[in-house]
Write a protein that holds these residues in place. Structure first.
Motif, mmCIF file in Angstrom:
data_model
loop_
_atom_site.group_PDB
_atom_site.id
_atom_site.type_symbol
_atom_site.label_atom_id
_atom_site.label_comp_id
_atom_site.label_asym_id
_atom_site.label_seq_id
_atom_site.Cartn_x
_atom_site.Cartn_y
_atom_site.Cartn_z
ATOM 1 N N VAL A 1 49.497 27.055 32.994
ATOM 2 C CA VAL A 1 48.374 27.869 32.511
ATOM 3 C C VAL A 1 47.180 26.966 32.202
ATOM 4 C CG1 VAL A 1 47.530 29.311 30.608
ATOM 5 C CG2 VAL A 1 49.794 29.730 31.572
ATOM 6 N N VAL B 1 45.771 25.300 35.568
ATOM 7 C CA VAL B 1 45.067 26.256 36.440
ATOM 8 C C VAL B 1 43.782 26.753 35.768
ATOM 9 C CG1 VAL B 1 45.240 28.536 37.552
ATOM 10 C CG2 VAL B 1 47.160 26.959 37.646
ATOM 11 N N SER B 2 43.848 26.983 34.452
ATOM 12 C CA SER B 2 42.653 27.439 33.723
ATOM 13 C C SER B 2 41.535 26.404 33.834
ATOM 14 C CB SER B 2 42.971 27.650 32.242
ATOM 15 O OG SER B 2 43.950 28.625 32.078
ATOM 16 N N LEU B 3 41.902 25.132 33.647
ATOM 17 C CA LEU B 3 40.897 24.063 33.710
ATOM 18 C C LEU B 3 40.251 24.003 35.091
ATOM 19 C CD1 LEU B 3 42.451 21.103 31.701
ATOM 20 C CD2 LEU B 3 40.222 22.125 31.298
ATOM 21 N N ALA C 1 40.281 26.357 37.548
ATOM 22 C CA ALA C 1 39.576 27.583 37.938
ATOM 23 C C ALA C 1 38.304 27.780 37.113
ATOM 24 C CB ALA C 1 40.507 28.795 37.771
ATOM 25 N N GLY C 2 38.393 27.568 35.796
ATOM 26 C CA GLY C 2 37.231 27.786 34.928
ATOM 27 C C GLY C 2 36.118 26.806 35.215
ATOM 28 N N LEU D 1 34.750 27.424 38.835
ATOM 29 C CA LEU D 1 33.838 28.577 38.964
ATOM 30 C C LEU D 1 32.414 28.184 38.551
ATOM 31 C CD1 LEU D 1 34.301 31.731 39.567
ATOM 32 C CD2 LEU D 1 33.983 32.018 37.125
ATOM 33 N N VAL E 1 44.621 38.561 41.709
ATOM 34 C CA VAL E 1 45.615 38.272 40.662
ATOM 35 C C VAL E 1 45.832 39.519 39.806
ATOM 36 C CG1 VAL E 1 46.033 36.942 38.544
ATOM 37 C CG2 VAL E 1 45.228 35.785 40.585
ATOM 38 N N LYS F 1 49.601 41.362 39.899
ATOM 39 C CA LYS F 1 50.462 40.850 38.819
ATOM 40 C C LYS F 1 51.495 41.896 38.388
ATOM 41 C CE LYS F 1 48.127 42.258 34.778
ATOM 42 N NZ LYS F 1 47.141 42.461 33.999
ATOM 43 N N LEU G 1 47.143 29.298 21.578
ATOM 44 C CA LEU G 1 46.817 28.812 22.923
ATOM 45 C C LEU G 1 45.457 29.312 23.405
ATOM 46 C CD1 LEU G 1 48.160 27.391 25.464
ATOM 47 C CD2 LEU G 1 48.794 29.684 26.195
ATOM 48 N N VAL H 1 42.578 26.610 24.587
ATOM 49 C CA VAL H 1 42.436 26.374 26.029
ATOM 50 C C VAL H 1 41.085 26.890 26.522
ATOM 51 C CG1 VAL H 1 43.385 26.877 28.311
ATOM 52 C CG2 VAL H 1 44.920 26.405 26.433
ATOM 53 N N SER I 1 38.298 24.614 25.435
ATOM 54 C CA SER I 1 38.275 23.352 26.185
ATOM 55 C C SER I 1 37.712 23.566 27.589
ATOM 56 C CB SER I 1 39.689 22.768 26.291
ATOM 57 O OG SER I 1 40.271 22.690 25.019
ATOM 58 N N VAL I 2 38.159 24.661 28.238
ATOM 59 C CA VAL I 2 37.689 24.932 29.604
ATOM 60 C C VAL I 2 36.184 25.207 29.592
ATOM 61 C CG1 VAL I 2 37.880 26.498 31.586
ATOM 62 C CG2 VAL I 2 39.934 25.806 30.365
ATOM 63 N N GLY J 1 33.092 32.740 32.441
ATOM 64 C CA GLY J 1 33.890 32.219 33.558
ATOM 65 C C GLY J 1 35.169 31.575 33.062
ATOM 66 N N ALA J 2 35.048 30.764 31.999
ATOM 67 C CA ALA J 2 36.233 30.106 31.441
ATOM 68 C C ALA J 2 37.197 31.150 30.880
ATOM 69 C CB ALA J 2 35.814 29.134 30.343
ATOM 70 N N ALA K 1 38.972 32.926 33.692
ATOM 71 C CA ALA K 1 39.945 32.026 34.342
ATOM 72 C C ALA K 1 41.201 31.883 33.486
ATOM 73 C CB ALA K 1 39.306 30.656 34.587
ATOM 74 N N VAL K 2 41.027 31.717 32.186
ATOM 75 C CA VAL K 2 42.185 31.528 31.291
ATOM 76 C C VAL K 2 43.043 32.798 31.252
ATOM 77 C CG1 VAL K 2 42.877 31.141 28.889
ATOM 78 C CG2 VAL K 2 41.052 29.765 29.892
ATOM 79 N N LEU L 1 43.291 35.242 33.464
ATOM 80 C CA LEU L 1 43.976 35.510 34.732
ATOM 81 C C LEU L 1 45.077 34.483 34.998
ATOM 82 C CD1 LEU L 1 40.903 36.598 36.872
ATOM 83 C CD2 LEU L 1 42.737 38.039 35.997
ATOM 84 N N ALA L 2 44.822 33.203 34.658
ATOM 85 C CA ALA L 2 45.859 32.182 34.849
ATOM 86 C C ALA L 2 47.061 32.485 33.955
ATOM 87 C CB ALA L 2 45.297 30.796 34.539
ATOM 88 N N ALA L 3 46.788 32.833 32.712
ATOM 89 C CA ALA L 3 47.880 33.127 31.770
ATOM 90 C C ALA L 3 48.667 34.351 32.221
ATOM 91 C CB ALA L 3 47.301 33.351 30.376
ATOM 92 N N SER L 4 47.934 35.350 32.692
ATOM 93 C CA SER L 4 48.581 36.569 33.162
ATOM 94 C C SER L 4 49.492 36.265 34.355
ATOM 95 C CB SER L 4 47.472 37.558 33.539
ATOM 96 O OG SER L 4 47.977 38.637 34.204
ATOM 97 N N GLN L 5 49.015 35.390 35.242
ATOM 98 C CA GLN L 5 49.785 35.023 36.433
ATOM 99 C C GLN L 5 51.086 34.321 36.058
ATOM 100 O OE1 GLN L 5 49.223 35.942 39.349
ATOM 101 N NE2 GLN L 5 50.038 34.516 40.831
ATOM 102 N N PHE L 6 51.054 33.496 34.992
ATOM 103 C CA PHE L 6 52.239 32.736 34.596
ATOM 104 C C PHE L 6 53.018 33.403 33.457
ATOM 105 C CE2 PHE L 6 49.633 29.518 36.690
ATOM 106 C CZ PHE L 6 50.552 28.997 37.587
ATOM 107 N N TYR M 1 51.939 34.762 30.503
ATOM 108 C CA TYR M 1 51.510 34.579 29.117
ATOM 109 C C TYR M 1 50.332 35.508 28.820
ATOM 110 C CZ TYR M 1 53.988 30.459 27.413
ATOM 111 O OH TYR M 1 54.935 29.589 26.940
#
Lengths: 82, 367
Positions: free
Chosen positions: A17, A20-22, A24-25, A28, A78, A82, B140, B144, B147-148, B260-261, B264-265, B267-272, B274
């Motif tokens: 997470v 990928v967040s780092l 993708a964010g 973008l 996604v 999902k 989290l 996260v 930071s992003v 954007g961050a 991204a967070v 969708l990434a969390a949802s994919q994995f 969380y």
């Protein structure tokens, strides 16, 4: 991480997470910043009469727009899958 | 007959929760766009409302049970769900009044946990589930996302720093329309499903649809989508003001980076696997985008109040949920208790908001 937390938390999913967040964010924003830089440079080149530079920056801006659109489309996919 | 009445009450309360969820979370998608003038306030809220409606139809992978893995499944009766919903609605309204962004999902979980505790005691609560699904995601998400967003804004400033501010701001404002839309869509997908899950659970519990191999009825999807979209359109302006202007004074690049961050967070969390709170995520992203420019750019007092609201969400909603469950049980296990509690709540809300409606003022405007 304490054993109890380690037992409850899927550490590899958590690391994924974050990674990928780092990517993708930051990706973008980077791609969209490139769109702005190239579009602005293309406009400046056009105003100063430099056709070649204007076309080159315009093309780069178009490629970056496509990259940005691809990232957004991936985000929507996604959501859908999902 | 009693179970039919309780079913109707649960459906109505779930839709009311969905409505508060919409107006409470409007800020998540639109606050940054409004504060940087990427969109006019009414246009931003209208677009968010439409995208929340559409988002509700995108994915129908509804959770089979409310608060699954957090309370024992056999404890979750329709009355427990009703009391949990009341706890969540109360917390949403209270935090909206003080202009504090907080998680509607955590409020709902808190309400159900409190009601389950009142119903069956501590044995009904799964502590590990609360740690896994509430506490860790709550830690989290803002860290996260912050930071992003900080990394993203530093890259953006590096790339566009030598350009004139005019075209840069116009560009990022355009980008915010896209990033804000993505955020609204993901909100509709995630949050309308909670209500669909609650109503579906109540329909299963009352025997209206089979327990195994069920499909979410179309009217449930449409009503949940409509309730969250209407709530979003009403707009929680107090929270929009907090998120958009009181945490940091945002420029369009920061607004875009934060959105954007955040997207991204989530969708990434949802994919994995969380699922994170959109509120925690975007709040953290806004703070990160501000702090990366200058630590003192963040009003840490406001940020502290927001974090305090997050810490209180679960226990406060749980307390109201437990109290509501206890109040319904004074009148036995039938429909009388939930009916009287519902009528009391409606009376209280009419007393609070009635004057606004009569005067034609915006329902959730600040004054």
């Amino acid at each position: 991480m304490t054993p109890l937390v380690a037992e409850i938390v899927d550490v590899s999913a958590l690391a994924s997470v974050i990674a990928v967040s780092l990517v993708a964010g930051a990706g973008l924003t980077t791609v969209f910043s490139v769109v702005i830089v190239c579009a602005t440079r293309a406009a400046e080149a056009r105003r100063s009469g430099s056709v070649a530079a204007s076309v080159a920056f315009g093309l780069l801006a178009a490629i970056a727009v496509l990259g940005f659109a691809a990232l957004v489309a991936f985000g929507i996919s996604v959501m859908v899958t999902k | 007959m009693d179970s039919e009445i309780i079913l109707v009450i649960v459906v109505a309360t779930a839709l009311a929760f969905d409505f508060t969820n919409g107006f409470h979370d409007t800020a998540n998608a639109v606050a940054t766009s409004i504060s940087t003038r990427a969109m006019a306030p009414r246009v931003a809220v209208g677009l968010a409302s439409i995208l929340n409606f559409v988002g509700a139809f995108i994915s129908l992978e509804v959770a089979a049970t409310v608060a699954e893995g957090i309370v024992e499944a056999d404890v979750v009766s329709t009355t427990v769900v009703f009391a949990g919903l009341v706890g969540a609605i109360a917390w949403n309204l209270l935090t909206w009044y003080f202009g504090l962004p907080s998680s509607s999902s955590h409020a709902l979980i808190g309400g159900v946990v409190g009601a389950a505790f009142a119903a069956e005691g501590a044995a009904a609560i799964q502590g590990a589930g609360i740690l896994e699904k509430v506490i860790i995601p709550a830690l989290l998400a803002p860290v996260v996302a912050g930071s992003v967003a900080a990394l993203a804004i530093l890259i953006a400033y590096r790339l566009v720093g030598r350009l004139r501010p005019g075209p840069v701001n116009r560009g990022f404002r355009l980008g915010q329309i896209v990033s804000g839309s993505l955020f609204s869509l993901s909100h509709g997908t995630n949050d309308a499903q909670k209500t669909m899950g609650i109503i579906t659970l109540a329909l299963v519990a009352s025997g209206h649809i089979p327990a195994d191999d069920f499909e979410v009825p179309f009217w449930v999807v449409v009503s949940a989508a409509t309730a969250i979209a209407l709530g979003t359109y009403v707009g929680g302006w107090r929270i929009i003001k907090t998120m958009g202007t009181r945490i940091i004074k945002m420029d369009p690049a920061q607004g875009f980076s934060a959105q954007g961050a955040g997207a991204a967070v989530i969708l990434a969390a949802s994919q994995f696997g969380y699922p994170l709170s959109t509120t925690h995520t975007i709040s953290g992203a806004v703070m990160g985008a501000g702090a990366a420019k200058r630590l003192s750019a963040v009003r840490w007092g406001v940020a502290g109040n927001i974090v305090a609201a997050w810490l209180l969400t679960l226990p406060a909603a749980a307390a109201v949920g437990a109290f509501t469950f206890g109040a319904t049980r004074i009148f036995g296990t039938g429909a009388l208790g939930p009916t009287l509690v519902l009528l009391s709540l409606v009376g209280l809300l009419v007393a609070i908001f009635g004057r606004r409606l009569v005067e034609g003022r915006a329902l959730t405007a600040e004054s």
